[in-house]
Scaffold this motif. Structure first.
Motif, PDB file in Angstrom:
ATOM      1  N   UNK A   1      47.826 -39.743  51.172  1.00 19.78           N
ATOM      2  CA  UNK A   1      47.480 -39.603  49.756  1.00 19.78           C
ATOM      3  C   UNK A   1      46.228 -40.452  49.542  1.00 19.78           C
ATOM      4  N   UNK A   2      45.054 -39.829  49.350  1.00 20.71           N
ATOM      5  CA  UNK A   2      43.812 -40.610  49.243  1.00 20.71           C
ATOM      6  C   UNK A   2      43.835 -41.511  47.998  1.00 20.71           C
TER       7      UNK A   2
ATOM      8  N   UNK B   1      45.183 -38.698  59.170  1.00 18.32           N
ATOM      9  CA  UNK B   1      43.825 -38.198  58.979  1.00 18.32           C
ATOM     10  C   UNK B   1      43.765 -37.043  57.982  1.00 18.32           C
ATOM     11  N   UNK B   2      44.865 -36.300  57.858  1.00 16.99           N
ATOM     12  CA  UNK B   2      44.871 -35.131  56.975  1.00 16.99           C
ATOM     13  C   UNK B   2      45.302 -35.532  55.573  1.00 16.99           C
ATOM     14  N   UNK B   3      44.527 -35.129  54.573  1.00 15.70           N
ATOM     15  CA  UNK B   3      44.830 -35.421  53.174  1.00 15.70           C
ATOM     16  C   UNK B   3      45.906 -34.464  52.652  1.00 15.70           C
ATOM     17  N   UNK B   4      46.675 -34.938  51.711  1.00 17.77           N
ATOM     18  CA  UNK B   4      47.680 -34.068  51.091  1.00 17.77           C
ATOM     19  C   UNK B   4      47.019 -32.918  50.337  1.00 17.77           C
ATOM     20  N   UNK B   5      45.721 -33.063  50.012  1.00 24.69           N
ATOM     21  CA  UNK B   5      45.014 -32.024  49.269  1.00 24.69           C
ATOM     22  C   UNK B   5      44.417 -30.950  50.174  1.00 24.69           C
ATOM     23  N   UNK B   6      44.427 -31.201  51.484  1.00 20.73           N
ATOM     24  CA  UNK B   6      43.978 -30.170  52.425  1.00 20.73           C
ATOM     25  C   UNK B   6      45.133 -29.615  53.247  1.00 20.73           C
TER      26      UNK B   6
ATOM     27  N   UNK C   1      55.919 -37.593  43.395  1.00 13.45           N
ATOM     28  CA  UNK C   1      55.444 -36.736  42.318  1.00 13.45           C
ATOM     29  C   UNK C   1      54.094 -36.123  42.648  1.00 13.45           C
ATOM     30  N   UNK C   2      53.190 -36.931  43.210  1.00 16.02           N
ATOM     31  CA  UNK C   2      51.870 -36.410  43.595  1.00 16.02           C
ATOM     32  C   UNK C   2      52.018 -35.271  44.604  1.00 16.02           C
ATOM     33  N   UNK C   3      52.851 -35.478  45.620  1.00 18.06           N
ATOM     34  CA  UNK C   3      53.020 -34.464  46.661  1.00 18.06           C
ATOM     35  C   UNK C   3      53.708 -33.211  46.125  1.00 18.06           C
ATOM     36  N   UNK C   4      54.726 -33.393  45.295  1.00 19.00           N
ATOM     37  CA  UNK C   4      55.446 -32.254  44.738  1.00 19.00           C
ATOM     38  C   UNK C   4      54.539 -31.387  43.867  1.00 19.00           C
TER      39      UNK C   4
END
Length: 263
Positions: free
Chosen positions: A235-236, A198-203, A251-254
């Motif tokens: 990752x949305x 439920x939690x986005x990597x951007x939050x 790469x997106x997460x890093x």
């Protein structure tokens, strides 16, 4: 020193390093091309031999790095046939080097409790493994852990994909069943991605550090590793693709972690 014959005993030993069993036995690996040799020299890795084309000489691009290198590498001029025998690329490079493995200590990664560490669980594609190491380097990660079932770190394809980043940060091969509990004892938070999260990597807040676990390209992380994961994030995605490959997700997460941490 000059070696022209492909039947030379030293040449045969070098060529064996194209196979994992001999890399493991000799505790050495081979790197090909000016860029990788330059990165190894600049990083002061323990180089045994620098081998170059006898007709072309040592590449001019390496002269400055060689002059400042503090190690004791031996320089060997060889024929084009020897270069072809000992290298993995379709077009033989004008230089290669025989480099001793440097086994990163887990403690060097654990000493950064708020660092970002990328953990690979069964990532089998050498290109993905190398690209992830490169992204970890570029984003300022504290280190990379390769669990069992991953592509060999010293596979020539893996090394080429790192573009020299292998020499810039701690990269450790080992059992996740031993490494991850030790990390958790030191306060590390284990994070993994899930389409059901439920939690986005951007939050998610990467400010306190995280050990990000990336699983096999087809199967995801193993059940034994999943049992140790503390949190899952998403990752949305807006398009119709069901998933991202391991290197892209890493790469997106890093880089999101890097962005949040003030870069």
């Amino acid at each position: 020193m000059e070696i022209l014959s492909t039947q030379n005993a030293r040449v045969k030993e070098w060529a064996q390093l194209l196979e994992k069993k001999y890399r493991d036995k000799q505790e050495k690996f081979i790197i090909e091309g000016i860029h990788l040799v330059s990165e190894a020299l600049r990083s002061d890795w323990d180089i045994q031999y620098i081998v170059y084309d006898t007709e072309k000489g040592i590449p001019a691009e390496l002269q400055t790095d060689i002059a400042s290198y503090s190690g004791g590498a031996q320089y060997v001029a060889v024929s084009e046939a020897v270069l072809a025998k000992c290298t993995d690329t379709r077009t033989p490079q004008p230089v290669f080097a025989i480099v001793y493995k440097r086994n990163a200590l887990l403690q060097s990664i654990l000493t950064e409790p708020k660092g970002i560490v990328i953990v690979l669980d069964g990532v089998q594609d050498p290109g993905n493994v190398g690209t992830i190491i490169r992204s970890a380097d570029a984003s300022g990660a504290a280190g990379v852990i390769l669990g069992q079932g991953c592509a060999d770190l010293y596979n020539p394809k893996t090394i080429r994909s790192t573009m020299g980043s292998l020499f810039h940060l701690p990269v450790l091969e080992g059992s996740l069943q031993e490494i991850l509990p030790a990390a958790k004892e030191q306060g590390a938070v284990l994070l993994s991605t899930s389409l059901q999260a439920e939690k986005s990597c951007y939050t998610y807040d990467f400010g306190g550090g995280a050990w990000i676990v990336i699983g096999n390209e087809g199967k995801g992380i193993s059940a034994s590793t999943a049992a140790m994961v503390d949190e899952h994030i998403l990752i949305p995605m807006q398009g119709q693709a069901e998933s991202l490959n391991a290197a892209m997700a890493s790469t997106i997460l890093l880089f999101e972690a890097m962005r949040q941490r003030g870069v």
